[in-house]
Scaffold this motif. Structure first.
Motif, mmCIF file in Angstrom:
data_model
loop_
_atom_site.group_PDB
_atom_site.id
_atom_site.type_symbol
_atom_site.label_atom_id
_atom_site.label_comp_id
_atom_site.label_asym_id
_atom_site.label_seq_id
_atom_site.Cartn_x
_atom_site.Cartn_y
_atom_site.Cartn_z
ATOM 1 N N TYR A 195 10.471 2.078 47.591
ATOM 2 C CA TYR A 195 9.903 2.307 46.263
ATOM 3 C C TYR A 195 8.418 2.669 46.364
ATOM 4 C CZ TYR A 195 8.262 1.463 41.522
ATOM 5 O OH TYR A 195 7.664 1.609 40.298
ATOM 6 N N LYS A 196 7.683 1.951 47.205
ATOM 7 C CA LYS A 196 6.250 2.204 47.336
ATOM 8 C C LYS A 196 5.970 3.601 47.886
ATOM 9 C CE LYS A 196 5.100 -1.551 49.652
ATOM 10 N NZ LYS A 196 4.206 -2.526 50.345
ATOM 11 N N LYS A 197 6.867 4.114 48.716
ATOM 12 C CA LYS A 197 6.668 5.451 49.280
ATOM 13 C C LYS A 197 6.953 6.560 48.269
ATOM 14 C CE LYS A 197 7.797 4.153 54.051
ATOM 15 N NZ LYS A 197 8.771 4.349 55.174
ATOM 16 N N ASN A 198 7.724 6.237 47.238
ATOM 17 C CA ASN A 198 8.192 7.284 46.327
ATOM 18 C C ASN A 198 7.789 7.093 44.867
ATOM 19 O OD1 ASN A 198 10.252 8.987 48.078
ATOM 20 N ND2 ASN A 198 10.581 6.832 48.601
ATOM 21 N N SER A 199 7.110 6.007 44.558
ATOM 22 C CA SER A 199 6.775 5.729 43.161
ATOM 23 C C SER A 199 5.322 5.283 43.030
ATOM 24 C CB SER A 199 7.695 4.643 42.594
ATOM 25 O OG SER A 199 9.054 5.018 42.717
ATOM 26 N N PRO A 200 4.683 5.581 41.903
ATOM 27 C CA PRO A 200 3.289 5.170 41.704
ATOM 28 C C PRO A 200 3.167 3.658 41.541
ATOM 29 C CG PRO A 200 4.194 6.121 39.691
ATOM 30 C CD PRO A 200 5.218 6.355 40.760
ATOM 31 N N GLN A 201 1.991 3.154 41.861
ATOM 32 C CA GLN A 201 1.763 1.710 41.758
ATOM 33 C C GLN A 201 1.770 1.231 40.311
ATOM 34 O OE1 GLN A 201 -1.829 0.374 43.634
ATOM 35 N NE2 GLN A 201 -1.560 -1.754 43.036
ATOM 36 N N PHE A 202 1.221 2.037 39.418
ATOM 37 C CA PHE A 202 1.090 1.614 38.022
ATOM 38 C C PHE A 202 2.048 2.399 37.126
ATOM 39 C CE2 PHE A 202 -2.914 0.419 39.925
ATOM 40 C CZ PHE A 202 -3.131 -0.838 39.407
ATOM 41 N N LYS A 203 2.739 1.666 36.275
ATOM 42 C CA LYS A 203 3.552 2.308 35.248
ATOM 43 C C LYS A 203 2.707 2.384 33.991
ATOM 44 C CE LYS A 203 7.978 2.448 32.904
ATOM 45 N NZ LYS A 203 9.357 1.926 32.823
ATOM 46 N N VAL A 204 2.523 3.595 33.486
ATOM 47 C CA VAL A 204 1.655 3.821 32.336
ATOM 48 C C VAL A 204 2.495 4.210 31.124
ATOM 49 C CG1 VAL A 204 -0.298 5.136 31.434
ATOM 50 C CG2 VAL A 204 -0.182 4.584 33.882
ATOM 51 N N LEU A 205 2.339 3.457 30.059
ATOM 52 C CA LEU A 205 3.047 3.720 28.811
ATOM 53 C C LEU A 205 2.030 3.809 27.674
ATOM 54 C CD1 LEU A 205 5.976 1.165 29.234
ATOM 55 C CD2 LEU A 205 6.084 3.633 29.599
ATOM 56 N N ALA A 214 3.275 -2.277 38.993
ATOM 57 C CA ALA A 214 4.680 -2.467 39.390
ATOM 58 C C ALA A 214 4.780 -3.073 40.785
ATOM 59 C CB ALA A 214 5.422 -1.133 39.338
ATOM 60 N N TYR A 215 3.910 -2.679 41.693
ATOM 61 C CA TYR A 215 3.951 -3.217 43.047
ATOM 62 C C TYR A 215 3.798 -4.735 43.030
ATOM 63 C CZ TYR A 215 3.220 1.541 44.943
ATOM 64 O OH TYR A 215 3.339 2.870 45.277
ATOM 65 N N ALA A 216 2.816 -5.210 42.262
ATOM 66 C CA ALA A 216 2.555 -6.653 42.212
ATOM 67 C C ALA A 216 3.724 -7.412 41.592
ATOM 68 C CB ALA A 216 1.271 -6.929 41.427
#
Length: 210
Positions: free
Chosen positions: A62-72, A39-41
Motif C-alpha cells: 500500500y505504501k508503495k502505491n498509495s499516498p500517505q494522506f487521504k484528502v477529502l 492513512a499510513y499511521a
C-alpha cells in the motif's frame, strides 16, 4: 493651516475609532474545509502479532502505491446559530486495507442547532440512510494565547477534551461569531476554522470562507 491639520488629525482618530467600534462581523456564509487523514499511521496502528503475517506485506504494498494522506473536502453552511456540514463526494481511490473505516471517510451530513444544543445526523449504513437526532458534542475547552491565520482570518487556539480522553486542538475566529465548526465540533466563541485530533491522525482546516 495648523487648525486645519489639527481638525484633519482629529477626524482621522474619530474615523478609526468608529471603524474599531463597528468592526465587520460575518453571521452568514459558507466555509470550505479540507480533511486530511494520515492513512499510513492509522493502518500501522491496526497491525499486531495476530495479523502481521499478512497485514504487514499488504501495508508495505500500500505504501508503495498509495499516498500517505487521504484528502477529502466538505462545506459548512452557517447562519447565526445553525450550521449544516456536507461532505463533498471524492473521486480518490478507495483504501483497500481500511476502505470502510469512518476514520478515513466522511459518511455523515450533520445539521447542528447551536441554540437548541441539538444535532441531526444523516448516516448511511450499507444501503440504508438514517436520521439520528442527538445533543451537541460536549467538549471541555481551554483557550490559549497562541494565534495563527487560517483562510485569511485571525484565529486563536483552544485545547479541548472530549469523552474524558480524546484530545482536540482547535483554532477559531471571533470575526465570525458562530459557535460551530466542521462535523459536530462546537462550543467556542467563534466559528472553528481548524481542528486536529492527534490520536486519530486527522485534521480539518478551512481553505475558503465566503
Amino acid at each position: 493651516m495648523k487648525k486645519e491639520i489639527g481638525l484633519f488629525a482629529a477626524l482621522l482618530v474619530l474615523t478609526f475609532s468608529l471603524r474599531a467600534q463597528y468592526a465587520h462581523f460575518t453571521n452568514y456564509g459558507t466555509v470550505e474545509y479540507e480533511r486530511r487523514t494520515n492513512a499510513y499511521a492509522l493502518i500501522q496502528k491496526t497491525i499486531n502479532k495476530d495479523n502481521e503475517a499478512w497485514m504487514q506485506p499488504a501495508f508495505d504494498y500500500y505504501k508503495k502505491n498509495s499516498p500517505q494522506f487521504k484528502v477529502l473536502n466538505a462545506k459548512l453552511l452557517f447562519e447565526v446559530d445553525k450550521t449544516l456540514y456536507t461532505p463533498i463526494e471524492s473521486e480518490m481511490a478507495q483504501n483497500l486495507l481500511m476502505g470502510d473505516s469512518p476514520l478515513l471517510n466522511q459518511f455523515n451530513t450533520i445539521f447542528s442547532d447551536l441554540g437548541a444544543k441539538s444535532s441531526i445526523d444523516q448516516k448511511k449504513v450499507f444501503e440504508q440512510t438514517y436520521l439520528v437526532k442527538d445533543s451537541l458534542r460536549k467538549i471541555k475547552w481551554k483557550i490559549t494565547d497562541e494565534t495563527r491565520e487560517i483562510a485569511g482570518y485571525p484565529c486563536r487556539r483552544a485545547n479541548g477534551i472530549y469523552l474524558d480522553s480524546i484530545y482536540i486542538v482547535a483554532f477559531y475566529t471571533t470575526r465570525i461569531p458562530v459557535a460551530g465548526g466542521p462535523e459536530s465540533f462546537n462550543g467556542l466563541p467563534g466559528i472553528i476554522l481548524g481542528v486536529a485530533l492527534p490520536h486519530e491522525n486527522v485534521t480539518w482546516f478551512a481553505t475558503k470562507v465566503t
